[in-house]
Design an enzyme around this catalytic site. Sequence first.
Site, short mmCIF file in Angstrom:
data_model
loop_
_atom_site.label_atom_id
_atom_site.label_comp_id
_atom_site.label_asym_id
_atom_site.label_seq_id
_atom_site.Cartn_x
_atom_site.Cartn_y
_atom_site.Cartn_z
CE LYS A 35 8.40 4.73 3.39
NZ LYS A 35 9.58 4.17 3.21
CB CYS A 36 3.05 -3.52 3.72
SG CYS A 36 2.08 -4.98 4.05
N GLY A 37 3.77 -5.11 6.56
CA GLY A 37 3.92 -5.83 7.69
C GLY A 37 4.39 -6.74 6.04
CG PHE A 38 1.55 -8.85 4.12
CD1 PHE A 38 2.11 -10.25 4.78
CD2 PHE A 38 0.56 -8.16 4.50
CE1 PHE A 38 0.68 -10.64 5.55
CE2 PHE A 38 -0.90 -8.62 5.03
CZ PHE A 38 -0.23 -10.08 6.09
CB THR A 39 7.56 -4.70 2.80
OG1 THR A 39 5.99 -4.16 2.63
CG2 THR A 39 8.49 -4.40 1.81
#
Length: 159
Positions: A35-39
């Site tokens: 659930k990360c912007g980098f996912t």
Amino acid sequence: MSSIYDFSARTLDGQEKSFNDFSGQALLVVNTASKCGFTPQYEGLEALFRKYKAQGFVVIGFPCNQFGAQEPGDSTEIAQFCSRTYDVTFPMFAKIDVNGPQTHPIYEYLKTKAKGLLGSEAIKWNFTKFLVDRKGDVIARFAPTATPRDIEPEIEKLL
């Protein structure tokens, strides 16, 4: 410990796996989160794995919930997310800590071998990447903002 191949870790399905099983291969070790912007980097990591695995390259994912609680799921949920959303086939390990008193020994080793910005050992966020050569030596550390495509030339040098 003299190389990453001296360590072991538990896989998402609960099996203890020796990193000696990866001996002779180049590795990209990444702390991941669902659930990360980098996912979306999962897509590029999987593409690198598929492109170079026949040449002895492996991406290894370690889910971590230490940054913004962005990996809240258990092993089953993480495995389902990775498979359904990004068709991840590279090895994924059980959730670990990469900083603090419960840091997994593999990350203690990686952080001492390749320091981050301004010489810091601390992992700053999800999707920090460590490139390991075929001898088990840590060659480089990449910030979360470094995309899999950015790292590809460095991987090619090791193959």
